[in-house]
Design a protein around this motif. Structure first.
Motif, short mmCIF file in Angstrom:
data_model
loop_
_atom_site.label_atom_id
_atom_site.label_comp_id
_atom_site.label_asym_id
_atom_site.label_seq_id
_atom_site.Cartn_x
_atom_site.Cartn_y
_atom_site.Cartn_z
N HIS A 15 -4.60 -6.47 -5.57
CA HIS A 15 -5.31 -6.02 -4.38
C HIS A 15 -4.74 -4.70 -3.87
N SER A 17 -5.40 -1.64 -0.60
CA SER A 17 -6.14 -1.27 0.60
C SER A 17 -7.13 -0.16 0.23
N SER A 18 -8.17 -0.02 1.01
CA SER A 18 -9.15 1.04 0.75
C SER A 18 -8.51 2.41 0.87
N LYS A 19 -7.53 2.54 1.78
CA LYS A 19 -6.82 3.80 1.96
C LYS A 19 -6.05 4.18 0.70
N THR A 20 -5.29 3.23 0.16
CA THR A 20 -4.50 3.50 -1.04
C THR A 20 -5.40 3.78 -2.23
N ILE A 46 -10.48 -4.32 -3.86
CA ILE A 46 -10.17 -3.69 -2.58
C ILE A 46 -10.10 -4.77 -1.52
N CYS A 47 -8.99 -4.79 -0.79
CA CYS A 47 -8.77 -5.82 0.23
C CYS A 47 -8.86 -5.18 1.61
N ASN A 48 -9.86 -5.55 2.37
CA ASN A 48 -10.06 -4.98 3.70
C ASN A 48 -9.02 -5.45 4.71
N ASP A 49 -8.28 -6.51 4.35
CA ASP A 49 -7.23 -7.00 5.25
C ASP A 49 -5.98 -6.12 5.21
N TYR A 50 -5.87 -5.28 4.18
CA TYR A 50 -4.71 -4.40 4.06
C TYR A 50 -5.00 -3.10 4.81
N SER A 51 -4.10 -2.74 5.71
CA SER A 51 -4.33 -1.54 6.51
C SER A 51 -3.47 -0.35 6.08
N ASP A 53 -0.09 1.15 3.18
CA ASP A 53 0.26 1.31 1.77
C ASP A 53 0.82 -0.01 1.24
#
Length: 448
Positions: A15, A17-20, A46-51, A53
Motif C-alpha cells: 500500500h 499513499s496517493s501523495k507518495t 493506493i490507500c486513502n487512509d495514508y496521509s 510518506d
C-alpha cells in the motif's frame, strides 16, 4: 518513508499513499518490489487512509527476514521495480562471535551521517553470510535508540544493495556476494587476492608510475639478496602479506659484513640487530622467510626528522557521486632510530603539509605544492585499481627521499586505518573520513 505493517490482505499487496505514489510515479498494478537483494512480485494499491510518506507491507514478510520498522527509508521507482532502502552492509568482522558491544561501538561514528543516507545499514562478519539462503546475520544500527546498550539490534537480513568489505573473506564467499549483487562490493578484496608482490607487479606495468617504485624482487634464494645488495647496499625484506610493519627486516652491506635489523619492540630503545661476516651466514636464517613468502626491496634514503623515519599516508575515498578524492594526507613519524614508521611505537602524526614543513624546512607554499604531488600520484594509483575491481577507500603510503623524489611504499585496501585524525584531536576530520564509505555505498545502491 515509514513502514506500516498490514494484516488481513494477500501476501503480495503493498500500500502507498496517493501523495507518495504521485511523487515517484506509481500507479496501481503489479510490479517488482526489492529490499536489498530480496525481491517479490507485488500488487500496488493506493490507500486513502495514508496521509504521509508511508508504505504498507504485508506482515507475513516479517517471518522471512528482518525489516526494521523504526528506521526511515527512501523509496525509488525505476520503472519496473519499487526499491525500499538503501540496504547496506559493513563487513568488518571475520566471526560472528567477535561482535561484542565494545567492538561494534567502535563503528558508531561511521553512522554520524545516517539521516542523510537513511535506510538499513548493518554490521556483520563474513562467516555469517549464508550463501545458500542469501541471508546475513548481523546487527543493525538504530540511531534513535536512547539506551546505548541497545543501539545494535540482532537480525537476519537480505543480501545488501551494496557492501563495504574490510575483511579477508574467503574467495568463495566474496565471489558469491559479487555474483548476487554485482560489482557493488568494495573494497574488492578476498583472501589471497592481494599482497605487496602483486601490488608491485600491478603498478610496475604502468609507465608513469614505474619510476616511483623501489626495485623489488620475490625472495626465492640468497642470490636475490646478494645481487640487490651489490646494487643498493641496503634492502628491506618484507612479508608479502604483512601489515603494521610486522616481520620487516633491514639488511645492510658494509666493508665489515652484513647487518640485519628488525623494528624496535614497543618498549625497546633500539631495533634488534644481528651481524654476519659473510653472505652465507645471512643465508642461514633465510629459509624461514622464504617459507613465509617475502619480497626483497630497494631501501630508499628516506628523509628523517630528529632521526625519526617519515612516510605519508594519503587517504583516497570515493564520494556520493562515485568520484575519487583525497580526504587528507598525514605524515607518520616513527620512533627515533627505528627502521619503520609505526607511529604507535613512540612516534607521532602531523597533517601532511605540517609534516613537510617540519621535516623538510619548507615554506607553506612549497609544502602545499609537494602535497599536491603526493595526491596526484595517489590518484593515478586509484585509477589503476579501478581496472581490477571496485575500490572506494584506499590508504596509500608514500615516502620522500633526500632529493624530494616520491616513492610508492604500499596501498592498504583491507581494514584501512581511519583513526589518524584522533591522534591530532581533529574529530571533524575523523567523522568526514569514516562517513565517506557509507555515502559511496549509498551511491552504489542507487539511492543517492
Amino acid at each position: 518513508m515509514e513502514i506500516n505493517w498490514i494484516t488481513g490482505t494477500l501476501p503480495d499487496q503493498v500500500h502507498l499513499s496517493s501523495k507518495t505514489a504521485a511523487e515517484i510515479g506509481i500507479t496501481p498494478g503489479t510490479m517488482k518490489f526489492q529490499f536489498g537483494e530480496w525481491s517479490r512480485e507485488i500488487n500496488v494499491q493506493i490507500c486513502n487512509d495514508y496521509s504521509g510518506d508511508i508504505i504498507g507491507l504485508p506482515v507475513q514478510w516479517r517471518e522471512q527476514l528482518t525489516i526494521p520498522d523504526e528506521l526511515p527509508y527512501k523509496l525509488v521507482n525505476n520503472g519496473t521495480t519499487l526499491k525500499l532502502g538503501p540496504v547496506l552492509a559493513l563487513i568488518v568482522f571475520s566471526d560472528l562471535s567477535e561482535m561484542k558491544l565494545s567492538k561494534m561501538n567502535k563503528y558508531r561514528e561511521y553512522f554520524s551521517d545516517y539521516f542523510a543516507v537513511q535506510g538499513l545499514t548493518y554490521l556483520c562478519a563474513w562467516n555469517s553470510i549464508d550463501i545458500e539462503k542469501k541471508r546475513i546475520q548481523g546487527y543493525y544500527y538504530d540511531p534513535v535508540e536512547s539506551d546505548s546498550a541497545k543501539t545494535w539490534k540482532l537480525g537476519t537480513f537480505p543480501y545488501p544493495n551494496s557492501a563495504y568489505n574490510r575483511t579477508a573473506m574467503p574467495k568463495t564467499v566474496f565471489d558469491d556476494l559479487v555474483y548476487a549483487i554485482g560489482d557493488r562490493v568494495f573494497n574488492s578484496f578476498s583472501n589471497g587476492s592481494f599482497n605487496k608482490w602483486s601490488l608491485w607487479q600491478r603498478l610496475a606495468s604502468v609507465t608513469h608510475l614505474r619510476s616511483h617504485l623501489p626495485a623489488t624482487k620475490c625472495l626465492t634464494d640468497i642470490k636475490i639478496v646478494d645481487n640487490m645488495l651489490e646494487k643498493y647496499n641496503t634492502i628491506y625484506l618484507k612479508p608479502v602479506s604483512g601489515t603494521l610493519s610486522k616481520g620487516i627486516k633491514k639488511v645492510e652491506k658494509s666493508s665489515s659484513g652484513y647487518l640485519v635489523s628488525s623494528p624496535a619492540a614497543r618498549k625497546a630503545d633500539r631495533p634488534a640487530q644481528n651481524c654476519f661476516d659473510t653472505i652465507y651466514m645471512v643465508e642461514s636464517w633465510l629459509p624461514k622467510l622464504i617459507k613465509k613468502e617475502y619480497i626483497a626491496q630497494q631501501a630508499i634514503s628516506v628523509k628523517r626528522y630528529q632521526n625519526r623515519p617519515l612516510d605519508f599516508r594519503v587517504i583516497m575515498q570515493k564520494n556520493e557521486k562515485g568520484k575519487w578524492g583525497c580526504t587528507c594526507i598525514f605524515g607518520k613519524f616513527g620512533k627515533a632510530g627505528n627502521i619503520v614508521t609505526n607511529f604507535s611505537r613512540a612516534g607521532f602524526i602531523r597533517l601532511g603539509v605540517d609534516a613537510l614543513r617540519l621535516a623538510f624546512n619548507m615554506s607553506h607554499q612549497e609544502a602545499q605544492s609537494k602535497a599536491e604531488d603526493l595526491e596526484k600520484i595517489a590518484y593515478q594509483i586509484c585509477q589503476i585499481f579501478d581496472k581490477y575491481g571496485n575500490y572506494g577507500d584506499l590508504g596509500i603510503d608514500l615516502i620522500i627521499d633526500q632529493e624530494l623524489n616520491i616513492w610508492i611504499l604500499e596501498v592498504n585496501t583491507q581494514d584501512t586505518y581511519h583513526r589518524f585524525p584522533l591522534h591530532i584531536n581533529d574529530q571533524k576530520l575523523y567523522l568526514n573520513i569514516v562517513t565517506s564509505p557509507l555515502r559511496y555505498a549509498e551511491y552504489l545502491a542507487g539511492f543517492s
